[in-house]
Design a protein around this motif. Structure first.
Motif, PDB file in Angstrom:
ATOM      1  N   GLU A  84     -22.745 102.988  54.834  1.00  0.00           N
ATOM      2  CA  GLU A  84     -21.328 103.216  54.544  1.00  0.00           C
ATOM      3  C   GLU A  84     -20.675 101.987  53.914  1.00  0.00           C
ATOM      4  O   GLU A  84     -21.200 100.883  53.984  1.00  0.00           O
ATOM      5  CB  GLU A  84     -20.596 103.568  55.841  1.00  0.00           C
ATOM      6  CG  GLU A  84     -20.868 104.982  56.272  1.00  0.00           C
ATOM      7  CD  GLU A  84     -20.103 105.320  57.524  1.00  0.00           C
ATOM      8  OE1 GLU A  84     -19.039 104.706  57.759  1.00  0.00           O
ATOM      9  OE2 GLU A  84     -20.572 106.188  58.268  1.00  0.00           O
ATOM     10  N   GLY A  85     -19.506 102.246  53.311  1.00  0.00           N
ATOM     11  CA  GLY A  85     -18.753 101.138  52.737  1.00  0.00           C
ATOM     12  C   GLY A  85     -18.310 100.174  53.824  1.00  0.00           C
ATOM     13  O   GLY A  85     -18.023 100.597  54.947  1.00  0.00           O
TER      14      GLY A  85
ATOM     15  N   LYS B  34     -27.233 105.488  59.642  1.00  0.00           N
ATOM     16  CA  LYS B  34     -26.364 105.965  58.572  1.00  0.00           C
ATOM     17  C   LYS B  34     -25.201 104.981  58.343  1.00  0.00           C
ATOM     18  O   LYS B  34     -24.788 104.759  57.209  1.00  0.00           O
ATOM     19  CB  LYS B  34     -25.815 107.332  58.972  1.00  0.00           C
ATOM     20  CG  LYS B  34     -25.222 108.097  57.828  1.00  0.00           C
ATOM     21  CD  LYS B  34     -26.100 109.268  57.492  1.00  0.00           C
ATOM     22  CE  LYS B  34     -25.671 109.892  56.178  1.00  0.00           C
ATOM     23  NZ  LYS B  34     -26.427 111.092  55.918  1.00  0.00           N
TER      24      LYS B  34
ATOM     25  N   ASN C 260     -15.119 106.380  60.700  1.00  0.00           N
ATOM     26  CA  ASN C 260     -15.521 107.507  59.848  1.00  0.00           C
ATOM     27  C   ASN C 260     -15.714 108.708  60.766  1.00  0.00           C
ATOM     28  O   ASN C 260     -16.608 108.730  61.593  1.00  0.00           O
ATOM     29  CB  ASN C 260     -16.809 107.168  59.107  1.00  0.00           C
ATOM     30  CG  ASN C 260     -17.174 108.234  58.078  1.00  0.00           C
ATOM     31  OD1 ASN C 260     -16.659 109.350  58.122  1.00  0.00           O
ATOM     32  ND2 ASN C 260     -18.061 107.874  57.168  1.00  0.00           N
TER      33      ASN C 260
ATOM     34  N   SER D   3     -16.387 111.742  59.867  1.00  0.00           N
ATOM     35  CA  SER D   3     -17.211 112.860  59.392  1.00  0.00           C
ATOM     36  C   SER D   3     -18.708 112.581  59.442  1.00  0.00           C
ATOM     37  O   SER D   3     -19.479 113.206  58.729  1.00  0.00           O
ATOM     38  CB  SER D   3     -16.777 113.227  57.967  1.00  0.00           C
ATOM     39  OG  SER D   3     -16.756 112.069  57.167  1.00  0.00           O
ATOM     40  N   VAL D   4     -19.111 111.630  60.308  1.00  0.00           N
ATOM     41  CA  VAL D   4     -20.538 111.356  60.414  1.00  0.00           C
ATOM     42  C   VAL D   4     -21.155 112.302  61.449  1.00  0.00           C
ATOM     43  O   VAL D   4     -20.553 112.571  62.479  1.00  0.00           O
ATOM     44  CB  VAL D   4     -20.787 109.896  60.864  1.00  0.00           C
ATOM     45  CG1 VAL D   4     -22.256 109.561  60.817  1.00  0.00           C
ATOM     46  CG2 VAL D   4     -19.997 108.931  60.004  1.00  0.00           C
TER      47      VAL D   4
HETATM   48  C1  LIG Z   1     -18.425 108.867  56.199  1.00  0.00           C
HETATM   49  O1  LIG Z   1     -19.597 109.510  56.594  1.00  0.00           O
HETATM   50  C2  LIG Z   1     -20.039 110.549  55.695  1.00  0.00           C
HETATM   51  C3  LIG Z   1     -21.252 111.196  56.323  1.00  0.00           C
HETATM   52  O2  LIG Z   1     -22.224 110.274  56.652  1.00  0.00           O
HETATM   53  C4  LIG Z   1     -20.341 109.934  54.337  1.00  0.00           C
HETATM   54  O3  LIG Z   1     -20.732 110.941  53.424  1.00  0.00           O
HETATM   55  C5  LIG Z   1     -19.112 109.225  53.810  1.00  0.00           C
HETATM   56  O4  LIG Z   1     -19.407 108.536  52.621  1.00  0.00           O
HETATM   57  C6  LIG Z   1     -18.616 108.202  54.847  1.00  0.00           C
HETATM   58  N1  LIG Z   1     -17.372 107.624  54.415  1.00  0.00           N
HETATM   59  C7  LIG Z   1     -17.267 106.351  54.032  1.00  0.00           C
HETATM   60  C8  LIG Z   1     -15.909 105.925  53.615  1.00  0.00           C
HETATM   61  O5  LIG Z   1     -18.201 105.586  54.024  1.00  0.00           O
END
Ligand SMILES: *[C@@H]1O[C@H](CO)[C@@H](O)[C@H](O)[C@H]1NC(C)=O
Length: 340
Positions: free
Chosen positions: A144-145, A140, A130, A132-133
């Motif tokens: 996530e998935g 966090k 990911n 965009s973290v």
């Molecule tokens: C990736 O990280 C961002 C920020 O924490 C989050 O909003 C997003 O859901 C994440 N993507 C997945 C696929 O979990």
């Protein structure tokens, strides 16, 4: 000249390492520092997977604490470490996957379990990259998935294969699972084969004992070559079945699909190539053949006829090969006659 080499290789290396994040490189270092390439989390500290991730993460929630008496945890650990070793044997520096173990034997790790509200162990998660973290909240990742791996009820080897397949489907990288003791297995096979060969050489039938080494080696390597062009390595790496049947129960000798084949296709295409080689060699032989009064072929017409037949056979064999390719890729641009 040497200096140029050094500069070029440095530039290449620098470029290569720029593609990976610092974190992923650090995780690879930590993995290599562990016996089975699994990184242990302590003090509930997940900061090593904080921030944007360009790598997959396997998170293992487990306990080796005797008080928990978790037998499935032990089994899970075995399965994972076999696969992690195999992964790092192939992708040592790929910085693409990290195995991270969160063990309750380290009490502060309980934090992580509480955040998740996990009541049972073991759990095995695969979390995709990911980008965009943000930095600053290592927990966090837990929100996530993720893909959940459940150890199937089967014997150990099948469980290991199932986990390898789970990883390879989700990461799109093939994993070749190694046997437990590769060196011991190699030595055993090597010694057995060697003694078998020596025995045959000493006591075997005269047709074998009188064959020269050169001939044996030549045939061995021709066989090896045919295996290689037939796609032996592919079938081993992909662990494909040797033989399969279609809906009507007939054996499938040639599978469709560009990037797939069954084991038996190694022999089909190997035999095709071998026949092509034999036909080519005999074409050259007949072409050079001197027709004399004492020769086997007594007449130039027979010689010409043989050349024509042989050319026809060559054509058919190449058609056979291109038909095989057509089965896999119907847009193949250089086919001969479509035979099947
Ligand atoms: C990736 O990280 C961002 C920020 O924490 C989050 O909003 C997003 O859901 C994440 N993507 C997945 C696929 O979990």
């Amino acid at each position: 000249m040497k200096l140029i080499n050094i500069v070029v290789s440095w530039l290449l290396w620098a470029q290569l390492s720029l593609c990976f994040s610092q974190e992923s490189i650090h995780l690879t270092e930590l993995s290599h520092a562990s016996d089975d390439f699994i990184i242990e989390v302590t003090d509930g500290d997940l900061s090593l997977i904080d921030g944007p991730r360009d790598y997959f993460t396997v998170l293992i929630f487990t306990s080796t604490d005797i008080a928990h008496g978790c037998q499935p945890c032990e089994e899970a650990r075995d399965i994972i470490s076999r696969v992690s070793k195999s992964w790092f044997a192939d992708y040592a520096e790929s910085n693409y996957l990290a195995f991270i173990n969160i063990d309750l034997i380290n009490k502060p790790n309980m934090n992580i379990f509480q955040v998740l509200g996990l009541q049972t162990i073991p759990h095995i998660w695969l979390i995709p990259p990911n980008h965009s973290v943000e930095y600053g909240n290592p927990y966090k990742i837990l929100q996530e998935g993720h893909f959940d791996f459940r150890v199937p009820k089967a014997n150990k080897d099948e469980q290991i294969l199932a986990f390898a397949q789970f990883l390879s489907e989700n990461t799109q990288r093939s994993i070749l699972v190694r046997t437990e003791e590769p060196i011991a297995k190699f030595l055993k096979t090597f010694l057995l084969t060697l003694s078998f060969i020596l025995l045959i050489k000493k006591k075997g039938p005269s047709i074998i004992t009188s064959t020269r080494k050169k001939t044996v080696t030549a045939w061995f390597f021709i066989g090896l070559l045919l295996f290689c062009i037939g796609g032996y390595q592919f079938t081993i790496q992909q662990g494909v079945p040797f033989i399969a049947r279609n809906d009507k129960g007939g054996i499938i000798f040639v599978s469709g699909g560009m990037s797939y084949q069954f084991g038996i296709e190694v022999f089909v295409s190997g035999a095709n190539y071998a026949a092509l080689a034999i036909s080519l060699v005999s074409l050259v032989y007949i072409g050079q053949y001197k027709v004399t009064d004492t020769s086997v072929i007594k007449n130039d017409y027979v010689k010409t006829a043989l050349i024509l037949v042989n050319t026809g056979v060559q054509y058919l064999l190449v058609s056979c090969l291109t038909s095989l390719i057509l089965r896999k890729d119907s847009n193949y641009p250089y086919p001969f006659t479509k035979l099947f």
